[in-house]
Write a protein that holds these residues in place. Sequence first.
Motif, PDB file in Angstrom:
ATOM      1  N   THR A  43       0.833  -1.082  -0.040  1.00  0.00           N
ATOM      2  CA  THR A  43       0.170  -0.077  -0.039  1.00  0.00           C
ATOM      3  C   THR A  43       0.895   1.416   0.074  1.00  0.00           C
ATOM      4  O   THR A  43       0.462   2.057  -0.717  1.00  0.00           O
ATOM      5  CB  THR A  43      -1.063  -0.016   1.037  1.00  0.00           C
ATOM      6  N   VAL A  46       2.405   1.822  -3.471  1.00  0.00           N
ATOM      7  CA  VAL A  46       1.103   2.255  -4.489  1.00  0.00           C
ATOM      8  C   VAL A  46       0.998   3.593  -4.183  1.00  0.00           C
ATOM      9  O   VAL A  46       0.849   4.362  -5.257  1.00  0.00           O
ATOM     10  CB  VAL A  46      -0.110   1.423  -4.340  1.00  0.00           C
ATOM     11  N   TRP A  49       3.946   5.682  -5.425  1.00  0.00           N
ATOM     12  CA  TRP A  49       3.864   5.853  -6.608  1.00  0.00           C
ATOM     13  C   TRP A  49       3.060   6.687  -7.352  1.00  0.00           C
ATOM     14  O   TRP A  49       3.473   7.655  -8.301  1.00  0.00           O
ATOM     15  CB  TRP A  49       3.739   4.432  -7.305  1.00  0.00           C
ATOM     16  N   THR A  89      -5.157   3.243 -11.621  1.00  0.00           N
ATOM     17  CA  THR A  89      -4.948   3.663 -10.543  1.00  0.00           C
ATOM     18  C   THR A  89      -5.975   2.960  -9.614  1.00  0.00           C
ATOM     19  O   THR A  89      -6.070   2.670  -8.453  1.00  0.00           O
ATOM     20  CB  THR A  89      -5.210   5.231 -10.416  1.00  0.00           C
ATOM     21  N   MET A  92      -4.916  -0.444  -8.723  1.00  0.00           N
ATOM     22  CA  MET A  92      -4.136  -0.534  -7.609  1.00  0.00           C
ATOM     23  C   MET A  92      -4.543  -0.223  -6.236  1.00  0.00           C
ATOM     24  O   MET A  92      -4.236  -1.057  -5.297  1.00  0.00           O
ATOM     25  CB  MET A  92      -2.976   0.340  -8.002  1.00  0.00           C
ATOM     26  N   CYS A  96      -4.851  -3.072  -3.221  1.00  0.00           N
ATOM     27  CA  CYS A  96      -4.397  -3.148  -1.829  1.00  0.00           C
ATOM     28  C   CYS A  96      -5.321  -3.442  -0.843  1.00  0.00           C
ATOM     29  O   CYS A  96      -5.162  -3.951   0.078  1.00  0.00           O
ATOM     30  CB  CYS A  96      -3.841  -1.516  -1.759  1.00  0.00           C
ATOM     31  N   THR A 188      -0.792  -5.926 -12.206  1.00  0.00           N
ATOM     32  CA  THR A 188      -1.219  -4.507 -12.096  1.00  0.00           C
ATOM     33  C   THR A 188      -0.104  -3.726 -11.368  1.00  0.00           C
ATOM     34  O   THR A 188       0.025  -2.308 -11.903  1.00  0.00           O
ATOM     35  CB  THR A 188      -2.592  -4.581 -11.045  1.00  0.00           C
ATOM     36  N   LEU A 189       0.498  -4.265 -10.629  1.00  0.00           N
ATOM     37  CA  LEU A 189       1.804  -3.457  -9.748  1.00  0.00           C
ATOM     38  C   LEU A 189       2.962  -3.486 -10.827  1.00  0.00           C
ATOM     39  O   LEU A 189       4.176  -2.885 -10.395  1.00  0.00           O
ATOM     40  CB  LEU A 189       2.118  -3.994  -8.570  1.00  0.00           C
ATOM     41  N   ILE A 192       4.896  -0.385 -11.516  1.00  0.00           N
ATOM     42  CA  ILE A 192       5.799   0.323 -10.582  1.00  0.00           C
ATOM     43  C   ILE A 192       7.281   0.149 -10.885  1.00  0.00           C
ATOM     44  O   ILE A 192       7.981   1.171 -10.922  1.00  0.00           O
ATOM     45  CB  ILE A 192       5.337  -0.021  -9.218  1.00  0.00           C
TER      46      ILE A 192
END
Length: 261
Positions: A43, A46, A49, A89, A92, A96, A188-189, A192
């Motif tokens: 979290t 994210v 980011w 967004t 993400m 989380c 999804t991540l 990053i």
Amino acid sequence: MTISARNPSDVRTGGDDTAAHRSATAGPGRRRARRSPWPGVLTFLVVAWLLVFVIPAYATLDPAHARIALTPGNPFHYPLLIVHVVSGTVAMLSGCVQIWPRFRRRHPRAHRVSGRVYLAAVVVGAPALAALIFFRAENLGKEPTTVVVGFAVLTLLWAGTAVAGYAAARQRRFADHRKWMLYSFAFTLSIIWSRTAFVAALPFPRLDPRWLTENVGWFPWVLNLLIVQWWLNRTARRPVVVPAGAGDPEPAVPASQDPRS
């Protein structure tokens, strides 16, 4: 999507025994389950980011601030980029929420709602990403083919694992549901890593930047996929926790065949 139980006392047996079971395991003589720090770490990453890379670049809706090169004369490129950024967004942030075991156990209905929000974000974001890949493919003279192919594979896996996870949940195959959704959240991540790798390489001017440029379509999501698979293997013998109100628990399976997530 969830990271599963910490110990066998967390396993739900179903029916009205759940409340009694919780009160029995909450006594002072019981050892409290060790909480994993990873939901909080993810979290934090994210949110950091979003604050550093996303919000400053796209909050003004100015194409000049876009983080990628836009195709000149294409009026759809930037709007599709915004759709992808917004849906990514949402995916993400809702993802989380999904990986917090305590939230899932205490708020099963909110867990299901946020899971549907995550699925909707992926279903909207994946086609937008596919269009962006098409625009990127038009500039193959500037972009390596490996980048375009890597992003194309990522798009298919991102949408496919999310849909597979939703289908497993509808069929009450909760272990498979958790496995598929953890894979999907890994994809999804991946964005990053694709940005932070370039930032991390800045203090090393002798590092050949071509390696990052040519493999940016592959190494972020492959790395995340390996991390998730390591986590699944590490927790393979932990018991399944079925969210309260999710229905009848799954039949018992041997520990070696239970893909814990």
